[in-house]
Design a protein around this motif. Sequence first.
Motif, PDB file in Angstrom:
ATOM      1  N   ILE A   1      -9.906  -2.201   7.575  1.00  6.27           N
ATOM      2  CA  ILE A   1      -9.155  -1.282   8.449  1.00  6.27           C
ATOM      3  C   ILE A   1      -9.950  -1.004   9.726  1.00  6.27           C
ATOM      4  O   ILE A   1      -9.410  -1.068  10.836  1.00  6.27           O
TER       5      ILE A   1
ATOM      6  N   ARG B   1      -5.486   3.220  14.401  1.00  5.00           N
ATOM      7  CA  ARG B   1      -5.774   3.448  12.986  1.00  5.00           C
ATOM      8  C   ARG B   1      -4.503   3.277  12.133  1.00  5.00           C
ATOM      9  O   ARG B   1      -4.532   2.739  11.037  1.00  5.00           O
ATOM     10  N   ARG B   2      -3.397   3.741  12.667  1.00  3.56           N
ATOM     11  CA  ARG B   2      -2.119   3.638  11.957  1.00  3.56           C
ATOM     12  C   ARG B   2      -1.736   2.157  11.788  1.00  3.56           C
ATOM     13  O   ARG B   2      -1.379   1.714  10.703  1.00  3.56           O
ATOM     14  N   LEU B   3      -1.818   1.409  12.874  1.00  6.77           N
ATOM     15  CA  LEU B   3      -1.444  -0.005  12.814  1.00  6.77           C
ATOM     16  C   LEU B   3      -2.442  -0.811  11.978  1.00  6.77           C
ATOM     17  O   LEU B   3      -2.055  -1.749  11.277  1.00  6.77           O
TER      18      LEU B   3
ATOM     19  N   SER C   1      -4.072   0.243   9.381  1.00  8.33           N
ATOM     20  CA  SER C   1      -3.711   0.481   7.984  1.00  8.33           C
ATOM     21  C   SER C   1      -2.512  -0.374   7.591  1.00  8.33           C
ATOM     22  O   SER C   1      -2.489  -0.975   6.513  1.00  8.33           O
ATOM     23  N   LEU C   2      -1.515  -0.412   8.479  1.00  4.96           N
ATOM     24  CA  LEU C   2      -0.318  -1.207   8.166  1.00  4.96           C
ATOM     25  C   LEU C   2      -0.673  -2.679   7.985  1.00  4.96           C
ATOM     26  O   LEU C   2      -0.152  -3.348   7.083  1.00  4.96           O
TER      27      LEU C   2
ATOM     28  N   VAL D   1      -3.562  -4.002   6.961  1.00  3.88           N
ATOM     29  CA  VAL D   1      -4.272  -4.215   5.691  1.00  3.88           C
ATOM     30  C   VAL D   1      -3.317  -4.014   4.509  1.00  3.88           C
ATOM     31  O   VAL D   1      -3.340  -4.768   3.532  1.00  3.88           O
ATOM     32  N   VAL D   2      -2.450  -3.019   4.604  1.00  2.00           N
ATOM     33  CA  VAL D   2      -1.406  -2.833   3.581  1.00  2.00           C
ATOM     34  C   VAL D   2      -0.572  -4.111   3.461  1.00  2.00           C
ATOM     35  O   VAL D   2      -0.274  -4.574   2.356  1.00  2.00           O
TER      36      VAL D   2
ATOM     37  N   GLY E   1       1.724  -2.916  -1.008  1.00  2.91           N
ATOM     38  CA  GLY E   1       0.395  -2.799  -0.400  1.00  2.91           C
ATOM     39  C   GLY E   1      -0.163  -1.382  -0.447  1.00  2.91           C
ATOM     40  O   GLY E   1      -1.356  -1.183  -0.684  1.00  2.91           O
TER      41      GLY E   1
ATOM     42  N   LEU F   1      -3.861   0.118  -1.758  1.00  2.00           N
ATOM     43  CA  LEU F   1      -4.809   0.911  -0.970  1.00  2.00           C
ATOM     44  C   LEU F   1      -5.003   2.321  -1.548  1.00  2.00           C
ATOM     45  O   LEU F   1      -6.108   2.847  -1.527  1.00  2.00           O
TER      46      LEU F   1
ATOM     47  N   SER G   1      -0.415   6.609   6.966  1.00  2.00           N
ATOM     48  CA  SER G   1      -0.427   5.765   8.169  1.00  2.00           C
ATOM     49  C   SER G   1       0.699   4.741   8.130  1.00  2.00           C
ATOM     50  O   SER G   1       1.347   4.479   9.150  1.00  2.00           O
ATOM     51  N   THR G   2       0.901   4.161   6.952  1.00  2.00           N
ATOM     52  CA  THR G   2       1.941   3.143   6.826  1.00  2.00           C
ATOM     53  C   THR G   2       3.325   3.759   7.015  1.00  2.00           C
ATOM     54  O   THR G   2       4.193   3.175   7.672  1.00  2.00           O
TER      55      THR G   2
END
Lengths: 193, 193
Positions: A130, A148-150, A152-153, A155-156, B160, B164, B176-177
Amino acid sequence: MPSDTRDRLIRTTGRLLRKQGYAATGLNQVMAEADAPKGSMYFHFPGGKQELAAAAVERFADRVLASLARGLEDADSVEEAVTGYLDAMIAHMERTDYADGCAVAVVALEAAADHPALVEATTKGLQDWIDLFAEALEAEGRSPDESRRLASLIVVALEGVVVLARGMRSTAALASTRDALRTVLAPPTKLRS
Amino acid sequence: MPSDTRDRLIRTTGRLLRKQGYAATGLNQVMAEADAPKGSMYFHFPGGKQELAAAAVERFADRVLASLARGLEDADSVEEAVTGYLDAMIAHMERTDYADGCAVAVVALEAAADHPALVEATTKGLQDWIDLFAEALEAEGRSPDESRRLASLIVVALEGVVVLARGMRSTAALASTRDALRTVLAPPTKLRS
């Protein structure tokens, strides 16, 4: 050489975790497949399976981190890097007939909750990924919050696509996710309309 | 009543899969926790653990499908439904201290590759979720292609975030997602600039 044995034990464990997960991976199988001398396991990993698996998760996460960092360096944008990484994942899944999952994901789902050393390894691995993307996204001109938001998305999504690819024996969701992420990761000026 | 026993076996297996995965879930534990009479296991599931786990994955996937469908019915948009579902997931993860993962995800990562009945169950479960969202997205005026792409991204994200949340013992990536998906799922007129 003892350090070679240690390395082989970690690498073999990482390979088995990706293939079959934590609970199915027994120490006897690891020792046999790593061709490790009797006694070497507890010499190198006095904490046993949990310590060995934590080392394997760390090694796997670090290798993925290095590969993601190389991708970001070589690409002109985060969008291009993520697209390239997902394309490589599609090719790998198809070439190996979906044999390899993600050592971090399977340990997170199976076992991390019960073992402090494992949850430490999965937390650090995921956080490193992240942080890497967040920094790259911010360098493209996004705010820290949005980055940070993107990140996380992303990596998710990287973890989620492994679940769908293995679970459906298909790369269709990988390709769809790659295409959907392109819109999300388009240059910030377009996003901030 | 035999059908009660069958139900209890399936429910107990589903609960254990979410908590600890496939390989760690032994038939003895299932029978003990389901309070099932000796012999009932192979009476109801002659195919053994694989058949029982496939039934548990199917049941779990159907329950999630019903919950997602209810969310879509109650919400004014897919965006609102997905946001609400992720909010509920955050609350559940925090309330249960990350005890429950996803039965589909863990089976997909651990075991589906080796067991045809399991890969059938995970494939159907994931496809049903994608189809549900694709239909709802299309009903909002998106093209079939875009709807399918975004539906895959939603399901990838749902899987995902479980990885996490469990792997980091944190709901930060879930939040965040949720926020990142809001942008992606905004009404189609905004996306098609």
